[in-house]
Design an enzyme around this catalytic site. Structure first.
Site, mmCIF file in Angstrom:
data_model
loop_
_atom_site.group_PDB
_atom_site.id
_atom_site.type_symbol
_atom_site.label_atom_id
_atom_site.label_comp_id
_atom_site.label_asym_id
_atom_site.label_seq_id
_atom_site.Cartn_x
_atom_site.Cartn_y
_atom_site.Cartn_z
ATOM 1 N N LYS A 17 0.845 -1.195 0.000
ATOM 2 C CA LYS A 17 0.000 0.000 0.000
ATOM 3 C C LYS A 17 0.883 1.249 0.000
ATOM 4 O O LYS A 17 1.904 1.284 0.709
ATOM 5 C CB LYS A 17 -0.891 -0.045 1.250
ATOM 6 N N SER A 67 -9.630 1.726 2.859
ATOM 7 C CA SER A 67 -8.798 2.456 1.941
ATOM 8 C C SER A 67 -7.754 1.611 1.200
ATOM 9 O O SER A 67 -7.188 2.096 0.222
ATOM 10 C CB SER A 67 -8.076 3.566 2.703
ATOM 11 N N SER A 103 -9.720 -0.563 7.076
ATOM 12 C CA SER A 103 -9.163 -0.437 5.722
ATOM 13 C C SER A 103 -8.464 -1.663 5.168
ATOM 14 O O SER A 103 -8.133 -1.688 3.989
ATOM 15 C CB SER A 103 -8.196 0.739 5.668
HETATM 16 N N1 GLN Z 1 -13.044 3.942 6.296
HETATM 17 C C1 GLN Z 1 -12.422 4.416 7.478
HETATM 18 C C2 GLN Z 1 -12.070 5.881 7.327
HETATM 19 O O1 GLN Z 1 -12.421 6.426 6.351
HETATM 20 C C3 GLN Z 1 -11.235 3.580 7.816
HETATM 21 C C4 GLN Z 1 -9.994 3.981 7.118
HETATM 22 C C5 GLN Z 1 -8.813 3.155 7.488
HETATM 23 O O2 GLN Z 1 -8.925 2.126 8.146
HETATM 24 N N2 GLN Z 1 -7.655 3.648 7.100
HETATM 25 O O3 GLN Z 1 -11.464 6.486 8.147
#
Ligand code: GLN
Length: 493
Positions: free
Chosen positions: A79, A154, A178
């Site tokens: 990532k 994400s 994410s």
């Molecule tokens: N969807 C969550 C957010 O928007 C989690 C994001 C993540 O785990 N990096 O913050």
């Protein structure tokens, strides 16, 4: 079967036994990338040349009969918020579009020491803020099962790459879901370890008390392998915990169905509420039946503060983000605006031009929560509720070994469907954020498909530092089912 469709452990076997060369594995993988990537767009950077060089080195080691690392010859995608020395790390943000870190994250060092091959950097929501990978400054990634849909986020690039055979394994990061949610949307395995199990050194910080790096793979045994490599105390991260890393791959090898007998699985009523898509609910109910058949005990538990999870998370995460992202000012870090009138104007312009709308929203939200006069009502209150959420889990884990439920209330949605309404997007995180708030480990594994052929994820949560039981329970389901073996058929394959 094409090499790119095999699991990492299968590839490792073939490479070590000299059935195929590491270079051949990569050649096949890059062929797959050429065919599939234009439709999926999982990668921000592809490192073909250095990957092929690394593969050659491994093949030479094998020829000389040298000892090989645990990830010998396995192509791994990273990532793009995890620092890679000499290789762009953009966080899918304009403000870091040219950032080349001078050092490797600790997880990258460990992967390299074990002969893993880094093949590229994957797309994400800008600074990992989002649930669909649509917040990337470089355009969205698409779901390989249906390219009109999002891959989740994400870590959407990592999930899509693994699902479509463009990487054998990947690393993601999980602050509020994410790793697990994109794994669920793309039909792969995603594991968020206990907070402190894996070093965060070199992970670009979003919300430091919640962030963890973890594996995204085609099956549970591969996840166990990658987890065993990246886990462990790191002097560069004071929040990493000095615990011995269990031999996860060895435990997976010795696994047998008898191990499920007597395992107590908690079924929280709050994870089966009205908002869940009926197909998701059915898949999870069926999974529970599978466990019953294997001799596990299903026990009703309650996590009464689940309903405050979203509100709590969306106060704490942006608060920490607003502080962490202060460093991108065009001086310490990040792109500087070409023209400005004085220092303050330079800061303002650099940040206004460099950050996307979701990141700005979170910085404003976080700054507000932390500001004097509002701190007590928002940030401090959220910390207190976080404690209650953690206590819910502590209580439940007195009665059960793991907790089970859906990873996401819905399967992958259409691109653009939720971008106009951030709150709708936030609500998708209802079942994943509490795990981060409590710091516990959680995995998502493929557990079914909708009639439209979209993957559904099953989430298994465990006690702090009991990744072993989570893996065992996940493996049990995998042994009984075929969902993890299904691969998306891409139009142009
Ligand atoms: N969807 C969550 C957010 O928007 C989690 C994001 C993540 O785990 N990096 O913050």
């Amino acid at each position: 079967m094409a090499l790119s469709q095999k699991t990492a452990l299968e590839i490792k076997e073939l490479v070590i036994r000299k059935k195929v060369k590491a270079v051949e594995v990569l050649t096949d993988l890059f062929r797959q990338i050429e065919q599939v990537e234009p439709a999926v767009k999982a990668y921000l950077t592809i490192t073909k040349e250095s990957a092929l060089n690394q593969a050659q080195v491994i093949d030479e080691k094998i020829n000389r009969g040298e000892k090989l690392g645990k990830l010998a010859g396995i192509p791994i995608a990273i990532k793009d918020n995890i620092c890679t020395e000499g290789l762009k790390t953009t966080c899918a943000s304009k403000i870091l579009h040219n950032f080349i870190p001078p050092y490797n994250a600790s997880v990258i060092k460990r992967i390299k020491e074990e002969d893993g091959i880094i093949i590229g950097k994957t797309n994400l929501d800008e600074f990992a803020m989002g649930s669909s990978t649509e917040n990337s400054a470089f355009g969205p990634t698409r779901n390989p099962w249906d390219t009109t849909r999002v891959p989740g986020g994400s870590s959407g690039g990592s999930a899509a790459a693994v699902a479509s055979g463009m990487a054998l394994m990947a690393l993601g990061s999980d602050t509020g879901g994410s790793i697990r949610q994109p794994a669920a949307f793309c039909g792969v395995v995603g594991f968020k370890p206990t907070y402190g199990r894996v070093s965060r050194h070199g992970l670009v910080a979003f919300a430091s008390s919640l962030d963890q790096i973890g594996p995204m793979t085609k099956n549970v045994c591969d996840a166990a392998l990658l987890l065993s490599v990246i886990s462990g105390k790191d002097p560069m991260d004071s929040t990493s915990v000095p615990l011995e890393t269990p031999d996860y791959p060895g435990i997976m090898e010795k696994w047998n169905p008898g191990m499920m007998t007597g395992i107590k699985i908690g079924r929280p009523k709050e994870f089966f509420t009205e908002g869940i898509d009926p197909e998701v609910r059915t898949a999870v109910e069926k999974a529970i039946k599978v466990y019953e058949k294997l001799g596990a005990k299903i026990i009703d538990v309650s996590l009464p503060h689940t309903e405050y999870g979203i509100a709590t998370y969306y106060l704490i995460a942006p608060s920490e983000a607003s502080s962490n992202l202060a460093r991108y000012d065009g001086v310490h870090y990040g792109d500087r605006t070409p023209q400005s009138e004085g220092l303050i104007d330079m800061y303002i312009r650099s940040r206004s031009e460099g950050f996307g709308p979701e990141v700005k929203r979170r910085i404003m939200l976080g700054t507000f929560c932390l500001s004097s006069g509002y701190y007590d009502a928002y940030y401090l209150r959220a910390l207190k509720v976080r404690q209650l959420i953690k206590q819910d889990f502590d209580e439940a884990f007195k009665k059960v070994d793991v907790i089970i439920g859906p990873t996401s209330p819905i399967p992958a949605f259409k691109l653009g469907e939720k971008t106009a309404d951030p709150l709708q997007m936030y609500l998708c995180d209802i079942f994943t954020v509490t795990c981060n708030l409590a710091g516990i480990p959680g995995i998502s594994i493929p557990s079914g498909f909708t009639p439209d052929g979209l993957p559904i994820g099953l989430q298994i949560l465990g006690k702090p530092f009991d990744e072993t039981t989570v893996l065992k329970v996940a493996r049990a389901f995998e042994r009984e089912t075929e969902f993890h073996k299904r691969r998306p058929v891409m139009n142009d394959e």
